[in-house]
Design a protein around this motif. Sequence first.
Motif, short mmCIF file in Angstrom:
data_model
loop_
_atom_site.label_atom_id
_atom_site.label_comp_id
_atom_site.label_asym_id
_atom_site.label_seq_id
_atom_site.Cartn_x
_atom_site.Cartn_y
_atom_site.Cartn_z
N LEU A 79 -17.14 -3.31 -10.35
CA LEU A 79 -15.89 -2.54 -10.35
C LEU A 79 -15.59 -1.95 -8.98
O LEU A 79 -16.45 -1.34 -8.35
CB LEU A 79 -16.03 -1.40 -11.38
CG LEU A 79 -14.86 -0.43 -11.54
CD1 LEU A 79 -13.65 -1.15 -12.13
CD2 LEU A 79 -15.29 0.73 -12.45
N GLY A 80 -14.35 -2.14 -8.54
CA GLY A 80 -13.89 -1.54 -7.29
C GLY A 80 -12.56 -0.84 -7.51
O GLY A 80 -11.90 -1.04 -8.54
N GLU A 81 -12.18 -0.03 -6.54
CA GLU A 81 -10.91 0.68 -6.60
C GLU A 81 -10.07 0.33 -5.39
O GLU A 81 -10.54 0.36 -4.26
CB GLU A 81 -11.12 2.19 -6.64
CG GLU A 81 -9.82 2.95 -6.70
CD GLU A 81 -9.97 4.46 -6.64
OE1 GLU A 81 -8.95 5.15 -6.78
OE2 GLU A 81 -11.10 4.95 -6.44
N VAL A 82 -8.80 0.02 -5.63
CA VAL A 82 -7.83 -0.14 -4.56
C VAL A 82 -7.34 1.25 -4.24
O VAL A 82 -6.86 1.97 -5.13
CB VAL A 82 -6.66 -1.06 -4.98
CG1 VAL A 82 -5.58 -1.07 -3.91
CG2 VAL A 82 -7.17 -2.46 -5.26
N ARG A 83 -7.48 1.64 -2.98
CA ARG A 83 -7.10 2.98 -2.54
C ARG A 83 -6.15 2.91 -1.35
O ARG A 83 -6.18 1.97 -0.57
CB ARG A 83 -8.34 3.77 -2.08
CG ARG A 83 -9.32 4.07 -3.15
CD ARG A 83 -10.48 4.87 -2.59
NE ARG A 83 -11.36 5.31 -3.67
CZ ARG A 83 -12.44 6.04 -3.50
NH1 ARG A 83 -12.80 6.42 -2.28
NH2 ARG A 83 -13.18 6.40 -4.52
N THR A 84 -5.37 3.95 -1.21
CA THR A 84 -4.60 4.22 0.00
C THR A 84 -3.76 3.02 0.44
O THR A 84 -3.69 2.70 1.62
CB THR A 84 -5.55 4.68 1.14
OG1 THR A 84 -6.56 5.54 0.62
CG2 THR A 84 -4.78 5.42 2.22
N LEU A 85 -3.10 2.38 -0.50
CA LEU A 85 -2.20 1.28 -0.17
C LEU A 85 -0.87 1.88 0.27
O LEU A 85 -0.22 2.59 -0.50
CB LEU A 85 -2.01 0.37 -1.38
CG LEU A 85 -1.20 -0.90 -1.17
CD1 LEU A 85 -1.82 -1.78 -0.09
CD2 LEU A 85 -1.10 -1.68 -2.46
N ALA A 86 -0.51 1.63 1.52
CA ALA A 86 0.70 2.23 2.09
C ALA A 86 1.37 1.25 3.04
O ALA A 86 0.68 0.48 3.73
CB ALA A 86 0.35 3.52 2.83
N VAL A 87 2.69 1.29 3.08
CA VAL A 87 3.48 0.45 3.99
C VAL A 87 4.51 1.32 4.67
O VAL A 87 5.15 2.16 4.01
CB VAL A 87 4.16 -0.71 3.21
CG1 VAL A 87 5.07 -1.52 4.13
CG2 VAL A 87 3.13 -1.61 2.56
N GLU A 88 4.70 1.11 5.95
CA GLU A 88 5.72 1.80 6.72
C GLU A 88 7.07 1.56 6.05
O GLU A 88 7.43 0.42 5.74
CB GLU A 88 5.73 1.24 8.15
CG GLU A 88 6.83 1.76 9.03
CD GLU A 88 6.68 3.22 9.38
OE1 GLU A 88 7.72 3.90 9.43
OE2 GLU A 88 5.53 3.67 9.59
N PRO A 89 7.86 2.63 5.77
CA PRO A 89 9.13 2.47 5.04
C PRO A 89 10.07 1.42 5.64
O PRO A 89 10.72 0.69 4.89
CB PRO A 89 9.75 3.86 5.10
CG PRO A 89 8.57 4.78 5.19
CD PRO A 89 7.56 4.04 6.03
N ALA A 90 10.11 1.31 6.95
CA ALA A 90 11.01 0.33 7.57
C ALA A 90 10.60 -1.11 7.27
O ALA A 90 11.38 -2.04 7.49
CB ALA A 90 11.05 0.56 9.09
N HIS A 91 9.38 -1.31 6.78
CA HIS A 91 8.88 -2.66 6.50
C HIS A 91 8.73 -2.95 5.01
O HIS A 91 8.18 -3.99 4.65
CB HIS A 91 7.54 -2.86 7.23
CG HIS A 91 7.68 -2.90 8.71
ND1 HIS A 91 7.97 -4.05 9.39
CD2 HIS A 91 7.61 -1.92 9.63
CE1 HIS A 91 8.06 -3.78 10.69
NE2 HIS A 91 7.84 -2.50 10.85
N LEU A 92 9.21 -2.06 4.16
CA LEU A 92 9.15 -2.28 2.72
C LEU A 92 9.99 -3.50 2.35
O LEU A 92 11.02 -3.77 2.97
CB LEU A 92 9.64 -1.05 1.96
CG LEU A 92 8.71 0.16 2.00
CD1 LEU A 92 9.40 1.37 1.38
CD2 LEU A 92 7.40 -0.13 1.29
N GLY A 93 9.55 -4.22 1.33
CA GLY A 93 10.30 -5.37 0.85
C GLY A 93 10.02 -6.66 1.60
O GLY A 93 10.65 -7.68 1.33
N ARG A 94 9.05 -6.64 2.50
CA ARG A 94 8.72 -7.84 3.29
C ARG A 94 7.43 -8.50 2.81
O ARG A 94 6.95 -9.42 3.45
CB ARG A 94 8.59 -7.48 4.77
CG ARG A 94 9.89 -7.03 5.39
CD ARG A 94 9.76 -6.85 6.88
NE ARG A 94 9.20 -8.03 7.51
CZ ARG A 94 8.62 -8.01 8.71
NH1 ARG A 94 8.52 -6.90 9.39
NH2 ARG A 94 8.12 -9.12 9.22
N GLY A 95 6.85 -8.01 1.72
CA GLY A 95 5.62 -8.61 1.22
C GLY A 95 4.36 -8.08 1.86
O GLY A 95 3.28 -8.63 1.66
#
Length: 178
Positions: A79-95
């Motif tokens: 078992l693992g945990e995905v943590r602290t997934l973040a994307v710069e707002p200007a780059h949202l929606g680019r995959g």
Amino acid sequence: MTNSASQTDAAPPDAVVVRPARAADVRAIRALVAPLAERRVLLQKEAVAYYESVGDFVVAEVGGTVVGCGALHVLWEDLGEVRTLAVEPAHLGRGIGAAVLDRLVARALELGLSRLFCLTFETTFFGAHGFEPIEGQAVDPAVYTELLRSYDEGVAEFLDLERVKPNTLGNTRMLRVL
């Protein structure tokens, strides 16, 4: 003959490159997390906590600039945990978030994990990537007892302990079987 790569071998300037994080990336990771922490979407940690866990992180770069991050933290043998997934707002929606998550899933498989946990407000995103909401405990009682010995707040969140409830109100506990 030269050892330099030709222009055709170089990634396009707007290409997303996901790579393991380095200590030098911690400032950029904290900058990505800061606005989300202000909105109480992510928890802001002390700088030392990021340096201590830099090996858990990957970063996404565009044109050499860090625009996304995420971490995989092992909780137990499967078992693992995905943590602290973040994307710069200007780059949202680019995959970029998907690329980071894909890299974390690949790492989980390399480590022999068969399940991934996340605690998130972004249920649509994680649901689209195979995570499903969970209720109750996702581990057997013996493992639960062992995990109670951890000082890690993420483990406390996974166990849904009362002491972390004020920090997790509104979040959904989700699990993906790999």
